[in-house]
Design an enzyme around this catalytic site. Structure first.
Site, PDB file in Angstrom:
ATOM      1  N   TYR A  53       0.985  -1.140   0.088  1.00 41.86           N
ATOM      2  CA  TYR A  53       0.124  -0.017   0.107  1.00 41.86           C
ATOM      3  C   TYR A  53       0.830   1.118   0.157  1.00 41.86           C
ATOM      4  O   TYR A  53       0.326   2.325  -0.513  1.00 41.86           O
ATOM      5  CB  TYR A  53      -1.021  -0.161   1.278  1.00 41.86           C
ATOM      6  CG  TYR A  53      -2.194  -0.864   0.776  1.00 41.86           C
ATOM      7  CD1 TYR A  53      -3.283  -0.832  -0.011  1.00 41.86           C
ATOM      8  CD2 TYR A  53      -2.090  -2.429   1.206  1.00 41.86           C
ATOM      9  CE1 TYR A  53      -3.995  -1.800  -0.449  1.00 41.86           C
ATOM     10  CE2 TYR A  53      -2.977  -3.217   1.095  1.00 41.86           C
ATOM     11  CZ  TYR A  53      -3.927  -2.995   0.196  1.00 41.86           C
ATOM     12  OH  TYR A  53      -4.902  -3.885  -0.151  1.00 41.86           O
ATOM     13  N   GLN A  86     -16.183   1.442  -5.381  1.00 41.91           N
ATOM     14  CA  GLN A  86     -15.386   0.559  -4.971  1.00 41.91           C
ATOM     15  C   GLN A  86     -14.141   0.848  -4.772  1.00 41.91           C
ATOM     16  O   GLN A  86     -12.950   0.050  -4.351  1.00 41.91           O
ATOM     17  CB  GLN A  86     -15.760  -0.368  -5.687  1.00 41.91           C
ATOM     18  CG  GLN A  86     -17.259  -1.260  -5.664  1.00 41.91           C
ATOM     19  CD  GLN A  86     -17.470  -2.216  -6.983  1.00 41.91           C
ATOM     20  OE1 GLN A  86     -17.277  -3.288  -6.283  1.00 41.91           O
ATOM     21  NE2 GLN A  86     -17.800  -1.620  -7.844  1.00 41.91           N
ATOM     22  N   ASN A  87     -13.509   1.919  -5.501  1.00 45.06           N
ATOM     23  CA  ASN A  87     -12.201   2.285  -5.760  1.00 45.06           C
ATOM     24  C   ASN A  87     -11.690   2.991  -4.587  1.00 45.06           C
ATOM     25  O   ASN A  87     -12.379   3.619  -3.556  1.00 45.06           O
ATOM     26  CB  ASN A  87     -11.968   3.483  -6.749  1.00 45.06           C
ATOM     27  CG  ASN A  87     -12.721   2.712  -8.006  1.00 45.06           C
ATOM     28  OD1 ASN A  87     -12.707   1.466  -7.925  1.00 45.06           O
ATOM     29  ND2 ASN A  87     -12.580   3.599  -9.194  1.00 45.06           N
ATOM     30  N   VAL A  88     -10.332   2.729  -4.023  1.00 43.88           N
ATOM     31  CA  VAL A  88      -9.908   3.037  -2.927  1.00 43.88           C
ATOM     32  C   VAL A  88      -8.933   4.467  -3.288  1.00 43.88           C
ATOM     33  O   VAL A  88      -8.384   5.038  -2.212  1.00 43.88           O
ATOM     34  CB  VAL A  88      -8.959   2.252  -2.260  1.00 43.88           C
ATOM     35  CG1 VAL A  88      -9.586   1.048  -1.835  1.00 43.88           C
ATOM     36  CG2 VAL A  88      -7.847   1.534  -3.000  1.00 43.88           C
ATOM     37  N   ASP A  89      -8.828   4.792  -4.437  1.00 46.08           N
ATOM     38  CA  ASP A  89      -8.400   5.987  -4.789  1.00 46.08           C
ATOM     39  C   ASP A  89      -9.093   7.324  -4.393  1.00 46.08           C
ATOM     40  O   ASP A  89     -10.259   7.151  -4.169  1.00 46.08           O
ATOM     41  CB  ASP A  89      -7.834   6.052  -6.483  1.00 46.08           C
ATOM     42  CG  ASP A  89      -9.143   6.041  -7.055  1.00 46.08           C
ATOM     43  OD1 ASP A  89     -10.071   6.877  -7.087  1.00 46.08           O
ATOM     44  OD2 ASP A  89      -8.900   5.143  -8.212  1.00 46.08           O
ATOM     45  N   HIS A 104     -14.984   0.493  -0.291  1.00 42.46           N
ATOM     46  CA  HIS A 104     -13.929  -0.649   0.100  1.00 42.46           C
ATOM     47  C   HIS A 104     -12.661   0.016   0.670  1.00 42.46           C
ATOM     48  O   HIS A 104     -11.754  -0.545   0.659  1.00 42.46           O
ATOM     49  CB  HIS A 104     -13.348  -1.410  -1.093  1.00 42.46           C
ATOM     50  CG  HIS A 104     -14.382  -2.330  -1.585  1.00 42.46           C
ATOM     51  ND1 HIS A 104     -14.304  -2.833  -2.848  1.00 42.46           N
ATOM     52  CD2 HIS A 104     -15.743  -2.827  -1.142  1.00 42.46           C
ATOM     53  CE1 HIS A 104     -15.592  -3.304  -3.223  1.00 42.46           C
ATOM     54  NE2 HIS A 104     -16.429  -3.255  -1.903  1.00 42.46           N
ATOM     55  N   THR A 176     -17.426  -1.368 -13.590  1.00 44.02           N
ATOM     56  CA  THR A 176     -17.381  -2.607 -12.577  1.00 44.02           C
ATOM     57  C   THR A 176     -17.832  -3.700 -12.998  1.00 44.02           C
ATOM     58  O   THR A 176     -18.909  -3.919 -13.766  1.00 44.02           O
ATOM     59  CB  THR A 176     -18.017  -2.270 -11.199  1.00 44.02           C
ATOM     60  OG1 THR A 176     -18.330  -3.341 -10.225  1.00 44.02           O
ATOM     61  CG2 THR A 176     -19.420  -1.580 -11.329  1.00 44.02           C
ATOM     62  N   SER A 177     -17.173  -4.986 -12.940  1.00 44.00           N
ATOM     63  CA  SER A 177     -17.646  -6.163 -13.342  1.00 44.00           C
ATOM     64  C   SER A 177     -18.986  -6.613 -12.390  1.00 44.00           C
ATOM     65  O   SER A 177     -19.269  -7.930 -12.736  1.00 44.00           O
ATOM     66  CB  SER A 177     -16.541  -7.234 -13.386  1.00 44.00           C
ATOM     67  OG  SER A 177     -16.127  -7.473 -12.055  1.00 44.00           O
TER      68      SER A 177
HETATM   69  N1  APR Z   1     -13.873   2.692 -18.774  1.00 46.19           N
HETATM   70  C1  APR Z   1     -14.714   2.086 -18.181  1.00 46.19           C
HETATM   71  N2  APR Z   1     -14.775   0.781 -17.752  1.00 46.19           N
HETATM   72  C2  APR Z   1     -13.690  -0.030 -18.102  1.00 46.19           C
HETATM   73  C3  APR Z   1     -12.490   0.569 -18.702  1.00 46.19           C
HETATM   74  C4  APR Z   1     -12.756   1.997 -18.796  1.00 46.19           C
HETATM   75  N3  APR Z   1     -11.734   2.643 -19.519  1.00 46.19           N
HETATM   76  N4  APR Z   1     -11.677  -0.374 -18.896  1.00 46.19           N
HETATM   77  C5  APR Z   1     -12.176  -1.454 -18.228  1.00 46.19           C
HETATM   78  N5  APR Z   1     -13.329  -1.272 -17.902  1.00 46.19           N
HETATM   79  C6  APR Z   1     -14.137  -2.280 -17.110  1.00 46.19           C
HETATM   80  C7  APR Z   1     -14.132  -3.974 -17.525  1.00 46.19           C
HETATM   81  O1  APR Z   1     -14.789  -4.218 -18.241  1.00 46.19           O
HETATM   82  C8  APR Z   1     -14.756  -4.474 -16.118  1.00 46.19           C
HETATM   83  O2  APR Z   1     -16.089  -4.607 -16.510  1.00 46.19           O
HETATM   84  O3  APR Z   1     -14.111  -2.080 -15.579  1.00 46.19           O
HETATM   85  C9  APR Z   1     -14.698  -3.297 -14.999  1.00 46.19           C
HETATM   86  C10 APR Z   1     -13.451  -3.739 -13.868  1.00 46.19           C
HETATM   87  O4  APR Z   1     -14.155  -4.780 -13.187  1.00 46.19           O
HETATM   88  P1  APR Z   1     -13.136  -5.353 -12.102  1.00 46.19           P
HETATM   89  O5  APR Z   1     -11.739  -5.566 -12.475  1.00 46.19           O
HETATM   90  O6  APR Z   1     -13.791  -6.555 -11.668  1.00 46.19           O
HETATM   91  O7  APR Z   1     -13.110  -4.263 -10.997  1.00 46.19           O
HETATM   92  P2  APR Z   1     -14.442  -3.870  -9.655  1.00 46.19           P
HETATM   93  O8  APR Z   1     -15.493  -4.400 -10.282  1.00 46.19           O
HETATM   94  O9  APR Z   1     -14.271  -2.370  -9.529  1.00 46.19           O
HETATM   95  O10 APR Z   1     -14.021  -4.790  -8.785  1.00 46.19           O
HETATM   96  C11 APR Z   1     -14.402  -4.993  -7.479  1.00 46.19           C
HETATM   97  O11 APR Z   1     -13.015  -6.329  -6.352  1.00 46.19           O
HETATM   98  O12 APR Z   1     -10.885  -6.916  -5.808  1.00 46.19           O
HETATM   99  C12 APR Z   1     -11.986  -6.468  -5.487  1.00 46.19           C
HETATM  100  O13 APR Z   1     -12.253  -4.772  -3.804  1.00 46.19           O
HETATM  101  C13 APR Z   1     -11.673  -4.983  -5.157  1.00 46.19           C
HETATM  102  O14 APR Z   1     -12.976  -2.857  -5.388  1.00 46.19           O
HETATM  103  C14 APR Z   1     -12.590  -4.033  -6.007  1.00 46.19           C
HETATM  104  C15 APR Z   1     -13.586  -5.083  -6.157  1.00 46.19           C
END
Ligand code: APR
Length: 234
Positions: A53, A86-89, A104, A176-177
């Site tokens: 971190y 969900q972002n920590v930034d 988070h 977010t996925s």
């Molecule tokens: N703009 C918008 N979305 C995008 C871009 C972009 N330029 N590039 C990628 N993505 C999308 C991807 O298609 C995907 O659906 O961002 C999503 C990211 O998904 P994840 O990597 O699963 O991230 P997230 O959903 O934020 O993860 C949730 O998981 O590990 C934990 O605590 C952590 O907060 C995090 C949580």
């Protein structure tokens, strides 16, 4: 004023230089997620986690919000806007958003490992004091730990976030996925009839129980398109 609630994830900060979580073979910034973002990982090797971190914090000070972050904050001129992230930034705050709920945790903060939510022991770090020496203690004598919700821990901010989602006139999901609960379940608190938009360049499984308008673009381009639609909804 109408209320817009955003739910943002790692994709929101991609254009600011951060990596997403999934799609990287389970690596977060080149480290296995279980090692640096789980309760077990912290217990097993707090020094490694502390250093990870420290590294991420350096990246944070250098990062700038992208146009997507800025367009969200500018919507405050015409709407009541809440960002649930969900972002920590801290890029939403840096872009000027005034109401941000971090589900988070926050990279810029450290806390007690015995009593993480006790405000007495939460310390906000800045670019000049952002390196935590391994073994540093919080005010209660326990190890100082990053103010991050690790996998396997509860998510107390989900309650205020769900209240906000339930009051939304427009709900927008960006980058977010929708794989991680309880965050992914927030959409279920949105009132019937409230339009839901999704900005993501890829397909995202959203549970399929509601109509969601998918703007299949990156965060900045997608926000530009959404702002055009929102103009008609003021
Ligand atoms: N703009 C918008 N979305 C995008 C871009 C972009 N330029 N590039 C990628 N993505 C999308 C991807 O298609 C995907 O659906 O961002 C999503 C990211 O998904 P994840 O990597 O699963 O991230 P997230 O959903 O934020 O993860 C949730 O998981 O590990 C934990 O605590 C952590 O907060 C995090 C949580």
């Amino acid at each position: 004023m109408k209320k817009i609630v955003f739910l943002t994830g790692a994709g929101m900060s991609v254009e600011s230089g951060f990596k997403t979580f999934r799609g990287n073979d389970g690596l977060w910034e080149d480290f296995p997620v279980e090692q640096v973002a789980s309760h077990e990982g912290w217990e097993a090797d707090p020094t490694l986690v502390t250093n990870f971190y420290n590294m991420l914090r350096k990246k944070l000070w250098a990062a700038q919000p992208n146009e997507g972050h800025r367009l969200i904050s500018q919507l405050e001129a015409d709407f009541e806007v809440t960002v649930v992230t969900q972002n920590v930034d801290n890029l939403h705050e840096k872009a000027g958003s005034t109401k941000v709920i971090h589900l988070h945790g926050e990279l810029a903060k450290v806390c007690s490992s015995r009593d993480p939510y006790n405000p007495k022991y939460i310390r906000e770090l800045g670019p000049d004091d952002s390196d935590i020496a391994a073994g540093s203690k919080a005010g209660d004598g326990s190890l100082l730990r990053p103010f991050i919700v690790f996998f396997g821990e509860s998510v107390p901010m989900i309650e205020p976030a769900a209240l906000e989602a339930g009051k939304a006139d427009v709900f927008v999901i960006i980058g977010t996925s929708l794989n991680v609960y309880p965050a992914a379940g927030l959409v279920r608190y949105v009132r019937p009839g409230c339009p839901i938009f999704l900005i993501d360049p890829d397909d995202v499984g959203s549970g399929g129980y509601r109509d969601i308008t998918h703007i299949k673009r990156g965060a900045s381009e997608g926000m530009r398109e959404l702002c055009g639609i929102l103009k008609e909804m003021k």
